[in-house]
Design a protein around this motif. Structure first.
Motif, short mmCIF file in Angstrom:
data_model
loop_
_atom_site.label_atom_id
_atom_site.label_comp_id
_atom_site.label_asym_id
_atom_site.label_seq_id
_atom_site.Cartn_x
_atom_site.Cartn_y
_atom_site.Cartn_z
N ASP A 42 0.84 -1.20 0.00
CA ASP A 42 0.00 0.00 0.00
C ASP A 42 0.87 1.25 0.00
N ALA A 43 0.24 2.42 0.17
CA ALA A 43 0.99 3.68 0.11
C ALA A 43 2.07 3.74 1.18
N ALA A 44 1.75 3.28 2.39
CA ALA A 44 2.73 3.33 3.47
C ALA A 44 3.96 2.48 3.13
N PHE A 45 3.72 1.26 2.66
CA PHE A 45 4.84 0.39 2.31
C PHE A 45 5.65 0.98 1.17
N MET A 46 4.99 1.47 0.13
CA MET A 46 5.72 1.98 -1.02
C MET A 46 6.54 3.23 -0.66
N HIS A 47 6.06 4.04 0.27
CA HIS A 47 6.84 5.20 0.72
C HIS A 47 8.16 4.75 1.33
N LEU A 48 8.09 3.79 2.25
CA LEU A 48 9.33 3.38 2.93
C LEU A 48 10.21 2.55 1.99
N TYR A 49 9.58 1.79 1.09
CA TYR A 49 10.35 0.99 0.13
C TYR A 49 11.16 1.90 -0.80
N ARG A 50 10.52 2.94 -1.31
CA ARG A 50 11.22 3.87 -2.21
C ARG A 50 12.30 4.64 -1.47
N ARG A 51 12.09 4.85 -0.19
CA ARG A 51 13.12 5.53 0.60
C ARG A 51 14.40 4.70 0.62
N ILE A 52 14.25 3.39 0.73
CA ILE A 52 15.42 2.50 0.71
C ILE A 52 16.07 2.53 -0.67
N LEU A 53 15.24 2.43 -1.72
CA LEU A 53 15.77 2.38 -3.08
C LEU A 53 16.55 3.64 -3.45
N GLU A 103 10.55 -0.74 -9.55
CA GLU A 103 10.69 0.49 -8.77
C GLU A 103 12.16 0.92 -8.72
N TRP A 104 13.07 -0.05 -8.64
CA TRP A 104 14.51 0.26 -8.59
C TRP A 104 14.96 0.87 -9.90
N PHE A 105 14.34 0.42 -11.00
CA PHE A 105 14.73 0.93 -12.32
C PHE A 105 14.32 2.38 -12.51
N MET A 106 13.40 2.88 -11.69
CA MET A 106 12.86 4.23 -11.90
C MET A 106 13.46 5.26 -10.97
N ILE A 107 14.37 4.84 -10.08
CA ILE A 107 14.97 5.76 -9.11
C ILE A 107 16.11 6.55 -9.76
#
Length: 307
Positions: A259-270, A303-307
């Motif tokens: 969800d939005a919460a997970f994707m926020h923290l996931y992108r923070r790592i990426l 998601e990693w490819f878009m950072i």
């Protein structure tokens, strides 16, 4: 080699039209790697799952994940993905297979590439970590493990390493610098929690992964990132709720959502410049429904490819 896998909708040949299948190069020569390339290995292995008494089928996942990656649009103009094919374990010698992946990963990292592994069982964790350590022997390595399980059980005598022993194996190499996100109380015995404490494995329970708690989680992620030199991120797909990830070796009715919460923290790592390696594990096509799990795994990689 993968002509039948890397396919998608062809809207045009110009850069603005490109999808991932148009930018993949199948490779076997590690000298072809340039700094910044994403370099893919498939880990078509489930020997560790078998030893861990899990549901078999994960060895068939890499090509299904590739298929689901193929049609995503390319966002960054300098995106490059090299596919070095699959590593298999036909003779049951998991330890040798793990060493093979580790050697290949170290070659990628020493060339300045970004290591991507798609599994396959979570026995790939120790192998991927070993590859990072081989490439950066003097660097402090941080591991972020998004997983319902600690995977820190001691190998059974006469059985050996499995999909559940990766962090026990890593601990034998020295101090662990790790953060485990999505841990389930009903998926880990008190012994495994105790082992995590003894090894210094920091963790965030699945129940703590909600939007209002993001500032606290961000801080814990930043604490780890600030303590280490390079970062390896591993995702076990059984961390997710069975409704969005039914095709895993051990499904979780109460798993987390992307969800939005997970994707926020996931992108923070990426977004961390220290991130050099990422993998997704435990996709099991034999139990998947409409390729939901493989699609989610492919989306997380993308998601990693878009950072």
């Amino acid at each position: 080699m993968f002509q039948n896998i890397w396919q998608g909708r062809l809207d045009g040949e110009g850069l603005l039209f490109h999808r991932i299948f148009q930018r993949v190069k199948t490779e076997s020569d590690y000298d072809a790697i340039s700094a910044g390339d994403f370099v893919l290995h498939g880990f078509a292995v489930e020997e560790g799952v078998r030893r861990n008494k899990g549901r078999l089928g994960a060895k068939d996942a890499p090509d299904v994940i590739r298929k689901n990656m193929s049609n995503f649009p390319v966002i960054l103009p300098d995106f490059s993905l090299l596919d070095f094919g699959d590593i298999t374990c036909d003779d049951g010698n998991l330890e040798n297979t793990q060493n093979t992946l580790a050697k290949n990963v170290s070659k990628v990292l020493l060339k300045g590439g970004k290591s991507l592994v798609i599994g396959g069982g979570h026995e790939l964790t120790y192998a991927h970590y070993l590859g990072v350590k081989t490439a950066f022997p003097e660097q402090k390595i941080g591991i972020i493990n998004i997983d319902a399980h600690f995977d820190n059980r001691q190998p059974e005598e006469g059985v050996g390493a499995s999909s559940g022993t990766g962090f026990w194996q890593i601990a034998q190499e020295g101090k662990i610098n790790s953060l485990h996100m999505g841990i389930q109380r009903n998926s880990n015995t008190l012994k495994l929690f105790d082992t995590a404490h003894q090894f210094g494995m920091k963790y965030i329970l699945a129940d703590e992964l909600f939007f209002e708690n993001l500032p606290s989680i961000y801080q814990r992620i930043e604490d780890l990132l600030n303590e280490v030199d390079v970062v390896y991120l591993t995702i076990c797909m059984d961390v997710f709720n069975a409704s969005i990830a039914p095709g895993v070796s051990a499904s979780a009715y109460n798993g987390i959502f992307a969800d939005a919460a997970f994707m926020h923290l996931y992108r923070r790592i990426l977004k961390s410049e220290k991130l050099v390696a990422l993998d997704v594990a435990e996709v099991n096509p034999s139990y998947d429904i409409q390729e939901r799990t493989a699609r989610l795994a492919a989306s997380l990689v993308n998601e990693w490819f878009m950072i």
